[in-house]
Design an enzyme around this catalytic site. Structure first.
Site, PDB file in Angstrom:
ATOM      1  N   TYR A  54     -21.249  -7.624  -1.185  1.00 30.05           N
ATOM      2  CA  TYR A  54     -21.269  -9.083  -1.320  1.00 30.05           C
ATOM      3  C   TYR A  54     -20.494  -9.555  -2.543  1.00 30.05           C
ATOM      4  O   TYR A  54     -19.938 -10.661  -2.536  1.00 30.05           O
ATOM      5  CB  TYR A  54     -22.713  -9.594  -1.323  1.00 30.05           C
ATOM      6  CG  TYR A  54     -23.324  -9.519   0.053  1.00 30.05           C
ATOM      7  CD1 TYR A  54     -22.965 -10.432   1.041  1.00 30.05           C
ATOM      8  CD2 TYR A  54     -24.199  -8.495   0.390  1.00 30.05           C
ATOM      9  CE1 TYR A  54     -23.486 -10.342   2.319  1.00 30.05           C
ATOM     10  CE2 TYR A  54     -24.724  -8.397   1.669  1.00 30.05           C
ATOM     11  CZ  TYR A  54     -24.365  -9.321   2.628  1.00 30.05           C
ATOM     12  OH  TYR A  54     -24.865  -9.227   3.904  1.00 30.05           O
ATOM     13  N   HIS A 109     -27.491 -19.020   7.796  1.00 32.39           N
ATOM     14  CA  HIS A 109     -27.409 -17.598   7.464  1.00 32.39           C
ATOM     15  C   HIS A 109     -27.422 -17.347   5.959  1.00 32.39           C
ATOM     16  O   HIS A 109     -27.080 -16.250   5.515  1.00 32.39           O
ATOM     17  CB  HIS A 109     -26.158 -16.977   8.090  1.00 32.39           C
ATOM     18  CG  HIS A 109     -26.238 -16.867   9.576  1.00 32.39           C
ATOM     19  ND1 HIS A 109     -25.133 -16.690  10.390  1.00 32.39           N
ATOM     20  CD2 HIS A 109     -27.309 -16.912  10.426  1.00 32.39           C
ATOM     21  CE1 HIS A 109     -25.518 -16.637  11.653  1.00 32.39           C
ATOM     22  NE2 HIS A 109     -26.827 -16.768  11.697  1.00 32.39           N
TER      23      HIS A 109
END
EC number: 2.3.1.286
Length: 243
Positions: A54, A109
């Site tokens: 990420y 999300h």
């Protein structure tokens, strides 16, 4: 004239800003097994790997060259000038809608720019990538923040609010989505069931089983501004604009 609009955006709208997508052939899933970087089990097994995954997206988003495109800006214009109710639901975890000026926005999300305390579930805005001062301030001792991202096997965020909006909308627009991942893939059925007009904007031609009433095939940055202008002019979307 429309009174209640729901817009769903997916990876296609962000791809036009230069962000790599998860599911394209050259996308991030090609470099990692999904279960290693996008599941609670993967995080429990190797949190550092998940953080690096990420962080690479965080760094790309903040590299200085990724900016909102004309489609993001058009949706922000719609929010500013539309007199009815509007909700933009995005499947994307980037902040390009916010940078464009959208505020009536729901990230189903999660958000790349936030971390979440696993104990309290409180979210924190990230000023730096994971691994740099990424402890929460709500617990003693501080808990390690996990990415505020919905992983496989987890429930998308804001579903009650989304379904309330779909139940009452008279126009549903999907932009840059594959239309294959549930629950978002079922939003068009809900909107159709409640009598809304449904419009799809996508680079690919529609599948013959598509449930959308109208299809606009092409780049979101070119088509969404025209769509927004039609709505703001008080005109109903018709065959002159869509296929």
């Amino acid at each position: 004239m429309y009174q209640h609009i729901v817009v769903l955006t997916g990876a296609g709208i962000s791809a036009e800003s230069g962000l790599r997508t998860f599911r394209d052939q050259d996308g991030l899933w090609e470099e990692h097994h999904i279960e290693d970087v996008a599941t609670p089990e993967g995080y429990a097994k190797d949190a550092e790997l998940v953080e690096r995954f990420y962080n690479s997206r965080w760094e790309q988003l903040h590299c200085g060259t990724v900016m909102p495109n004309a489609a993001h800006l058009a949706l922000a214009k719609l929010e500013a000038e539309f007199s009815g109710q509007l909700l933009v639901v995005t499947q994307n975890i980037d902040d390009l809608h916010e940078r464009a000026g959208s505020r009536r926005l729901l990230h189903m999300h999660g958000e790349l720019s936030k971390g979440r305390c696993p104990r309290s579930r409180q979210t924190f805005l990230l000023r730096e990538p994971f691994g740099v001062n990424n402890g929460c301030t709500c617990c003693i001792p501080a808990q390690r923040l996990r990415p505020h991202v919905v992983w496989f096997g987890e429930m998308p965020l804001g579903m009650d609010r989304i379904h309330d909006a779909l139940d009452n909308c008279d126009l549903f627009i999907a932009i840059g989505t594959s239309g294959t991942v549930y629950p978002a893939a079922g939003f068009v059925d809900t909107a159709n069931h409640h009598g809304a007009q449904t419009v799809e904007v996508n680079l690919q031609s529609p599948d013959r089983h598509s449930q959308f009433q109208y299809h606009l095939t092409g780049r979101a940055g070119e088509l969404v501004p025209k769509l927004v202008d039609t709505i703001l002019a008080g005109r109903v979307i018709g065959s002159d604009l869509a296929e």
